[in-house]
Design an enzyme around this catalytic site. Structure first.
Site, PDB file in Angstrom:
ATOM      1  N   TYR A  33     -10.294   4.578 -11.969  1.00 31.84           N
ATOM      2  CA  TYR A  33     -10.183   5.333 -10.706  1.00 31.84           C
ATOM      3  C   TYR A  33     -10.098   6.836 -10.927  1.00 31.84           C
ATOM      4  O   TYR A  33      -9.798   7.572  -9.986  1.00 31.84           O
ATOM      5  CB  TYR A  33      -8.915   4.925  -9.932  1.00 31.84           C
ATOM      6  CG  TYR A  33      -8.627   3.460  -9.897  1.00 31.84           C
ATOM      7  CD1 TYR A  33      -9.446   2.586  -9.179  1.00 31.84           C
ATOM      8  CD2 TYR A  33      -7.524   2.936 -10.553  1.00 31.84           C
ATOM      9  CE1 TYR A  33      -9.156   1.227  -9.142  1.00 31.84           C
ATOM     10  CE2 TYR A  33      -7.237   1.584 -10.514  1.00 31.84           C
ATOM     11  CZ  TYR A  33      -8.056   0.737  -9.818  1.00 31.84           C
ATOM     12  OH  TYR A  33      -7.769  -0.599  -9.775  1.00 31.84           O
ATOM     13  N   GLY A  56       3.783  -3.301  -3.813  1.00 30.28           N
ATOM     14  CA  GLY A  56       3.799  -3.533  -5.257  1.00 30.28           C
ATOM     15  C   GLY A  56       4.144  -2.228  -5.949  1.00 30.28           C
ATOM     16  O   GLY A  56       5.259  -2.018  -6.425  1.00 30.28           O
ATOM     17  N   GLY A 113       0.772  -1.240   0.000  1.00 34.02           N
ATOM     18  CA  GLY A 113       0.000   0.000   0.000  1.00 34.02           C
ATOM     19  C   GLY A 113       0.800   1.285   0.000  1.00 34.02           C
ATOM     20  O   GLY A 113       0.219   2.373  -0.046  1.00 34.02           O
ATOM     21  N   CYS A 143     -14.102   2.605 -28.162  1.00 31.98           N
ATOM     22  CA  CYS A 143     -15.446   3.192 -28.238  1.00 31.98           C
ATOM     23  C   CYS A 143     -16.092   3.279 -26.858  1.00 31.98           C
ATOM     24  O   CYS A 143     -17.099   2.601 -26.604  1.00 31.98           O
ATOM     25  CB  CYS A 143     -16.311   2.354 -29.155  1.00 31.98           C
ATOM     26  SG  CYS A 143     -15.371   1.621 -30.482  1.00 31.98           S
ATOM     27  N   GLU A 144     -15.525   4.032 -25.966  1.00 33.10           N
ATOM     28  CA  GLU A 144     -16.109   4.258 -24.642  1.00 33.10           C
ATOM     29  C   GLU A 144     -15.695   5.643 -24.174  1.00 33.10           C
ATOM     30  O   GLU A 144     -14.546   6.040 -24.365  1.00 33.10           O
ATOM     31  CB  GLU A 144     -15.536   3.265 -23.615  1.00 33.10           C
ATOM     32  CG  GLU A 144     -15.767   1.838 -23.959  1.00 33.10           C
ATOM     33  CD  GLU A 144     -16.200   1.015 -22.752  1.00 33.10           C
ATOM     34  OE1 GLU A 144     -16.614   1.602 -21.737  1.00 33.10           O
ATOM     35  OE2 GLU A 144     -16.117  -0.211 -22.869  1.00 33.10           O
ATOM     36  N   GLU A 201       4.319  -6.035   1.865  1.00 35.58           N
ATOM     37  CA  GLU A 201       3.949  -6.526   0.531  1.00 35.58           C
ATOM     38  C   GLU A 201       3.795  -5.376  -0.457  1.00 35.58           C
ATOM     39  O   GLU A 201       2.725  -5.185  -1.043  1.00 35.58           O
ATOM     40  CB  GLU A 201       2.620  -7.288   0.611  1.00 35.58           C
ATOM     41  CG  GLU A 201       2.590  -8.462   1.556  1.00 35.58           C
ATOM     42  CD  GLU A 201       1.173  -9.000   1.772  1.00 35.58           C
ATOM     43  OE1 GLU A 201       0.199  -8.423   1.254  1.00 35.58           O
ATOM     44  OE2 GLU A 201       1.046 -10.004   2.492  1.00 35.58           O
TER      45      GLU A 201
END
Ligand code: LLP
Length: 475
Positions: free
Chosen positions: A367, A326, A289, A395-396, A324
């Site tokens: 996000y 990342g 995190g 197409c979005e 942990e």
């Protein structure tokens, strides 16, 4: 007793770093940067501090280490991910250094970037691995992580994945529920072995991040509630086929403030105290995190202060401390290269259309995450700036990389560099719109290697099958 030590460490951290309350930012403003209006274009801010994004500017050209991104785009075409080995090493060494004096293991969260080359690089630096699937287990083992440094997180493990983890003799499986504890025990007995298990506890901490990334709140699907944890720990101890080796938690992602980690440490230590001396744990895992700056003007997490506070607050804890991370290790080691395919003005807005899309990097769509975007060739000082959206061809409406971003107006064919794309970029990519996955390139100094080539569309089609009744030309 335990709580007093932690309270003292937190107080010391506050005094040293000027924290003023539960939500006081350790290092500046909040963690989630969305599409706010910036009045200074990213490239001007970048010039002052390129190395935090793993890039350098040499004669006005953006480089990853000693290699110009333009040369890579020329050789590999766009869109394309480029990672710098040195930045990954630097981040890892920085975190290890911050934890000096503490028995600890940094287990890289493979989900952030599971490129085999990145995995091998981190394994060789001495990292362990935090995996969440049988697929990631296979990747981690193939890359060379020692099984004894691999922990298996995740809220829904299949029995075959549990079997694979037990058979590989990884350090521990992180159990998330009573039902899962029983299932791991059944699999261990069936395999005739004792499986090492750590309990993932939900410390109910609000880390002040994007709601999708706050996994340590009571109402999320993650972990075992604090109240249930002692009974479940005893159950693990009493269950044949299981060995309780640790406690683990993960409160969320992209956290720029050390205080939530210290708060969750305090709760985990209270739980250890409640379990008493009868339970002998190998480790306490505080999860991942740690956040990184995405906007070029954002502060970064002070890793030395973070480490010092953790070391102080675990001084008397006779077990390994696991983390942990990342994103922290790889996020700013990677960029996504894309070329401008066209422009458009409509509805009172300007659009720069590029050849990368949400299928390559979904973070802005998912996000509203901010990624700084700079031209590969930095413009002259008085280049005209235009406020525009940077969008992909999918197409979005969600297919955008930036909204209302102030940019030097790029020409068709110009190369753009999307920064901070090393974590959760490629691993969340898809073939949507039958777009092949972007190739990946690893740079080390002046050399670069394609670590995953772009697959031809023909291969994507060829891996599919027609049902027999459709394949028959007569029907
Ligand atoms: N450990 C566990 C149990 C996790 O669930 C995660 C991330 C990590 C470690 C690593 O977190 P990190 O250090 O990278 O923050 N796709 C999102 C991030 C999702 C993170 C999920 N869990 C994004 O693009 O921001």
């Amino acid at each position: 007793m335990t709580t007093a030590i932690v309270a003292e460490a937190i107080a010391a951290a506050k005094a040293r770093f000027g924290l003023t309350g539960a939500r006081a930012a350790w290092q500046g403003p909040g963690p989630v940067t969305t599409h706010a209006h910036h009045d200074v274009p990213d490239h001007l801010l970048l010039a002052g501090n390129p190395e935090r994004f793993g890039v350098r500017v040499v004669d006005g050209e953006v480089h990853v280490e000693g290699t110009s991104v333009a040369a890579i785009a020329e050789a590999v075409d766009t869109p394309c991910y480029v990672y710098g080995a040195a930045h990954v090493r630097r981040q890892f060494a920085g975190l290890r250094g911050a934890l000096i004096g503490r028995r600890s293991l940094v287990c890289y969260a493979v989900k952030a970037n599971s490129s085999q080359a990145i995995l091998r690089l981190l394994a060789r630096e001495g990292a362990g691995a935090d995996i969440v699937s049988g697929g990631e287990l296979a990747r981690a083992l193939a890359a060379g992580f020692a099984p004894s440094t691999i922990v298996f997180s995740g809220v829904g493990k299949r029995s075959d994945e549990i079997d694979a983890a037990i058979t590989a003799q990884i350090r521990a499986i992180h159990a998330e529920s009573i039902e899962e504890v029983d299932r791991i025990a059944a699999r261990a007995r069936a395999l005739g072995v004792v499986a090492p298990v750590a309990l993932r506890v939900n410390p109910d901490i609000d880390p002040d991040t994007h709601p999708y990334l706050a996994t340590g709140l009571r109402e999320t699907k993650f972990g075992i509630s604090m109240g249930d944890a002692p009974a479940l720990a005893r159950r693990v101890i009493e269950t044949p086929g299981l060995r309780l080796v640790g406690l683990t938690c993960h409160i969320g992602s992209q956290i720029m403030d050390a205080e939530p980690f210290l708060a969750s440490l305090e709760r985990m230590r209270a739980l250890i105290g409640e379990l008493g001396d009868a339970i002998d744990l190998d480790y306490l895992d505080l999860g991942g995190g740690l956040g990184i700056p995405y906007g070029v003007d954002e502060p970064r997490l002070d890793v030395d202060a973070f480490g010092a506070a953790l070391v102080a607050a675990t001084r008397d804890l006779d077990m390994d401390l696991l983390l942990e991370p990342g994103r922290y290790l790889v996020g700013n080691a990677g960029v996504l290269l894309t070329r401008v395919v066209g422009h458009k003005e409509s509805g009172g807005k300007r659009f720069v259309i590029v050849d990368a899309a949400m299928n390559d990097l979904i973070r802005p769509a998912l996000y509203e995450a901010y990624h700084a975007i700079v031209p590969a060739t930095l413009p002259v000082a008085d280049a005209p700036l235009v406020r525009s959206d940077v969008v992909g061809p999918v197409c979005e409406c969600g297919d955008f990389f930036a909204r209302d971003r102030l940019l030097p107006w790029p020409a068709v064919g110009d190369l753009l560099v999307i920064l901070g794309a090393g974590a959760y970029g490629m691993t969340m990519a898809s073939n949507y719109n039958t777009r092949p996955l972007a190739p990946e390139v690893l740079v080390s100094g002046e050399r670069f290697d394609v670590t995953r080539p772009r697959r031809p569309v023909a291969e994507l089609i060829a891996e599919e099958r027609y049902p027999a009744w459709m394949a028959d030309p007569a029907t």
